[in-house]
Design an enzyme around this catalytic site. Structure first.
Site, PDB file in Angstrom:
ATOM      1  CG  ASP A 112      16.408  10.750  -9.280  1.00  0.00           C
ATOM      2  OD1 ASP A 112      17.639  10.947  -9.377  1.00  0.00           O
ATOM      3  OD2 ASP A 112      15.599  11.115 -10.157  1.00  0.00           O
TER       4      ASP A 112
HETATM    5  C1  BGC Z   1      18.035  12.341 -12.300  1.00  0.00           C
HETATM    6  C2  BGC Z   1      18.456  10.885 -12.496  1.00  0.00           C
HETATM    7  C3  BGC Z   1      19.957  10.795 -12.497  1.00  0.00           C
HETATM    8  C4  BGC Z   1      20.511  11.423 -11.221  1.00  0.00           C
HETATM    9  C5  BGC Z   1      22.019  11.427 -11.184  1.00  0.00           C
HETATM   10  C6  BGC Z   1      18.705  12.984 -11.103  1.00  0.00           C
HETATM   11  O1  BGC Z   1      18.417  14.336 -11.028  1.00  0.00           O
HETATM   12  O2  BGC Z   1      16.628  12.407 -12.144  1.00  0.00           O
HETATM   13  O3  BGC Z   1      17.930  10.391 -13.699  1.00  0.00           O
HETATM   14  O4  BGC Z   1      20.368   9.472 -12.646  1.00  0.00           O
HETATM   15  O5  BGC Z   1      20.086  12.771 -11.149  1.00  0.00           O
HETATM   16  O6  BGC Z   1      22.523  12.299 -12.125  1.00  0.00           O
END
Ligand code: BGC
Length: 780
Positions: free
Chosen positions: A261
């Site tokens: 993530d």
């Molecule tokens: C989120 C993810 C997301 C990523 C990119 C993160 O903060 O938890 O679900 O895909 O950001 O935006």
């Protein structure tokens, strides 16, 4: 298993062998915010990835204008901290995309074909925008309705979650676009989201929190998995070898790429060794750390090489996918599909006769701002800039035509109450307070937005024809429920919510959604309530396997609306339940079949649910567990035979002591139900054991747990016969003589019978007994 597309193996080997450590680090670290690094010297092209689960979120400045896509944290935070109410501000920065119903809405469809269609349409929009990898679906279990991201997720039940996710993945990937099943694992609340330690027993992990991932991964082979921000049992999930290597790759045979993530990795070398292939987004510090570790040899070269191979495979798949002609569609076509998806997912939870709107209901009072400006989605990285938005009020007027007069009042003042008293129907549009919750922030209450509960109660005090429409991320409390006539819960239904709500209210579409979570009467009834949100950075999942309806059933708590509940404008009758076999073992499969008939006057679809009710023996079970479901569309008077296949392994429970899935020998029941609290058909099912009903022996096992175990008794008796030169009857009597002792069996024998058993002989006996149990179990 799906076909594996690879750079011709030798070519990939050659590329990896030729790469410098710097190049490997580039490949494994992303390029800017939304891309991987292209390395032209080896023909490696970059790939583009972006959110989200229910609409493609393409940031023009971050993907197009600046090659690297913005390296700074502010740019990233502007993505995840986006509130749905700010969508207008982002207009022009983001490519408009169809905002489909959010996960918690689509979860109520219980419709795998519809989810596959959603995936297909998302895949087409990705292709049209040049996106290779969609960062979804997100499937963390909705353990508490307060969770800020529950609007993105499907259910409190792992089977429903896993099946729906698999269908979405199949749809997206059918378009040559990859998916990233996220967030792995146990990111079930936004409180201290990057540091919180989710403390979860292994049984609850395997049976509940990991199960949805397991189902989806085995069925649909997502190209990537996204690790989560939190810690799990003390280990950062993005750096956890048990999670990313043992469970994901060894137990489940996952062959794709593990993506972190965004900024979720704290120690890059540790994460690579654990199985975290791709670190997103690009971070100069983490890249430098990895390079130093590779140069010093503290991270073995083979580890990096293996991850590079996986990345090359992914890039190859993405490039292949992008070779096909870009699909053609119009925003209007996708809007129309979003409308039917929304209508198929709304849940009519109560109806005392006000719905559908009938020709004689001429004077309709519509109350609440949401009728004009509906809440269509939640807040965070999944927030989409819609291509168009339906207004419920306009759509209703259009659907009803000039014979109905609609009066709109944004709020319930004295004049509105007077109108309500005379109206043939009072439609109240409401929502939860949307200004603060979403990604990064849990809700603080299950109430509707400020003043709305009072507004409904005041209207219900003057009219018995109040129908309430609720847009919400997850369950809400309804203190006024007995006073209103009807309630339609839309969740966040996407850009076509207005049209879909008109379809359902007017009866053009017969509602067929059923709740994919339990609605509690009050927050304190939520199973995780006692431990939420954790303290000192630890969140203990104290309810274990008893998540969602499992806990309401076990504690005999009456919910506001049970899991699986949803009404229709027609009626369904269930009959004639049959099993292809009334016994099932771990490796068997049986077919459950039954008939559903539409006994009402309208066409409609019914979600039938299959629950297993198996008493626990050595291992406790929840009173019932969802093991299958089907959605059947029936014309009035039509009847159909429904078949659901179940495998013995689907009924198994995880035994942490043995470290494997087991079936205990019990007489169980299969229940076909219209909701978790509305059983319609029941039949017996015998579970054939894959384990003995006894624990393995230890030095201090109490006699009460030894005496019923024939294998243990035989061995101990044989030992006593030889040791004391007595008959086996006498040996058995000696054992029986210990039955009331609460000390360990060997201590009891020694003290009662004034014997001294050498330690080595005790150890040998225990080992022999446990080995004999292993052998006996292997024969079951
Ligand atoms: C989120 C993810 C997301 C990523 C990119 C993160 O903060 O938890 O679900 O895909 O950001 O935006």
């Amino acid at each position: 298993m799906s076909e594996t597309i690879t750079f011709a193996d030798q070519q990939a080997d050659r590329i990896v062998a030729a790469m410098s450590n710097e190049e490997k680090v580039d490949l494994l670290s992303g390029f800017g915010m939304w891309k991987t690094a292209g390395i032209p010297a080896y023909g490696i092209k970059p790939i583009v990835m972006t959110d989200g689960t229910y609409g493609v979120r393409y940031s023009i400045p971050q993907i197009d204008s600046d090659e690297r896509g913005g390296m700074d944290l502010d740019a990233f935070l502007s993505v995840v901290n986006q509130r749905a109410s700010d969508v207008a501000i982002a207009w022009g920065e983001m490519k408009p995309a169809t905002c489909f119903p959010n996960g918690s809405a689509m979860g109520n469809s219980w419709d795998e074909a519809l989810m596959r269609r959603l995936g297909t349409l998302l895949g087409k929009e990705c292709r049209a925008m040049g996106v290779h990898l969609l960062l979804g679906p997100g499937i963390n279990l909705r353990r508490t309705p307060l969770a800020g991201r529950s609007y993105e997720y499907y259910s409190e039940d792992p089977l429903l979650t896993g099946k729906l996710a698999a269908a979405v993945i199949e749809g997206v990937q059918s378009q040559g676009v990859g998916t990233s099943l996220k967030h792995f694992a146990c990111n079930n609340s936004e409180v201290e989201r990057t540091t919180m330690d989710s403390v979860v027993e292994e049984r609850a992990l395997r049976e509940i929190y990991l199960k949805g991932f397991e189902i989806a991964i085995k069925q649909s082979r997502p190209w990537t998995i996204m690790s989560s921000y939190n810690r799990l049992n003390g280990v950062q999930a993005s750096q956890d070898p048990w999670l990313l290597d043992q469970v994901l790759r060894k137990d489940w045979d996952f062959e794709g790429v593990v993506v972190s993530d965004w900024h979720g990795i704290k120690d890059r070398p540790v994460s690579l060794v654990a199985g975290g292939d791709l670190d997103m987004p690009e971070s100069p510090r983490r890249k430098a750390d990895l390079l130093a570790a590779l140069n010093s040899g503290s991270v073995p070269a083979e580890v990096a090489d293996l991850s590079c191979r996986r990345l090359l495979d992914l890039i190859e798949r993405c490039n292949k996918g992008a070779e096909a002609p870009v699909p053609l569609y119009t925003p209007k076509e996708h809007h129309a599909e979003a409308r039917s998806m929304a209508a198929a997912s709304m849940v009519l939870v109560r109806n005392e006769g006000s719905l559908p709107i009938l020709p004689e209901m001429r004077e309709i009072l519509v109350v609440g701002r949401d009728a004009g400006t509906p809440v269509i989605q939640g807040s965070g990285c999944a927030t989409t800039i819609p291509t168009m938005v339906d207004q419920p009020l306009d759509e209703l007027q259009q659907a009803l035509g000039p014979d109905h007069s609609l009066t709109f009042r944004p709020e319930a003042d004295a004049e509105t109450l007077m109108l309500a008293a005379k109206a043939d129907l009072v439609l109240v549009f409401t929502s939860t307070e949307g200004a603060y919750d979403g990604e990064g922030s849990d809700r603080t209450t299950l109430a509707l937005g400020p003043g709305q509960d009072e507004m409904i109660a005041s209207l219900a005090a003057v009219s018995d024809k109040v129908a309430v429409v609720i847009a919400c991320p997850d369950a809400v409390e309804m203190p006024w429920i007995d006073a209103v006539n009807a309630v339609l819960v839309t969740f966040y239904s996407g850009q076509a919510m207005g049209g879909a709500v008109a379809d359902v209210l007017t009866g053009k579409v017969n509602p067929s959604g059923k709740l994919s979570v339990t609605f509690p009467k009050r927050l304190a009834d939520v199973p995780g309530f006692l431990h939420y949100p954790g303290e000192n950075g630890r969140h203990v999942y104290g309810e274990g396997i008893h998540v969602g309806y499992r806990a309401y059933d076990l504690r005999e708590i009456e919910p506001l609306f049970p899991f699986g509940h949803g009404l229709s404008y027609t009626r369904f009758a269930y009959s004639d339940l049959k099993l292809s076999n009334s016994e099932i073992g771990l490796d068997d499969e049986i077919t459950v079949s039954f008939t559903i008939a539409n006994t009402g006057e309208r066409a409609g679809a019914e979600v039938a649910q299959l629950y297993l009710q198996a008493p626990g023996k050595r291992l406790k079970r929840s009173p019932q567990e969802l093991k299958g479901f089907s959605k059947t569309l029936l014309q009035p008077g039509e009847r159909r035979r429904v078949e659901i296949a179940i495998k013995g392994s689907d009924l198994a429970i995880w035994d942490p002591a043995l470290g494997r899935w087991v079936l205990e020998s019990v007489n169980a029941r299969l229940v076909i139900a219209a909701s978790s609290r509305d059983p319609r058909l029941v039949t017996d099912l015998t579970l054939k054991p894959s384990v003995l009903p006894f624990r393995r022996l230890a030095y201090d096992t109490q006699p009460a747990y030894v005496l019923p175990n024939e294998i243990a008794c035989e061995h101990i008796c044989a030992y006593l016969v030889a040791r004391c030169n007595i008959s086996s009857e006498d040996a058995m009597r000696m054992l029986d003589h210990c039955s009331n002792s609460f000390f360990g069996i060997f201590t009891s024998l020694e003290r009662r019978l004034r014997l001294s058993i050498p330690e080595a002989e005790v150890a040998g006996l225990i080992a022999d007994i446990n080995a004999a149990m292993d052998t006996a179990e292997a024969r079951l």
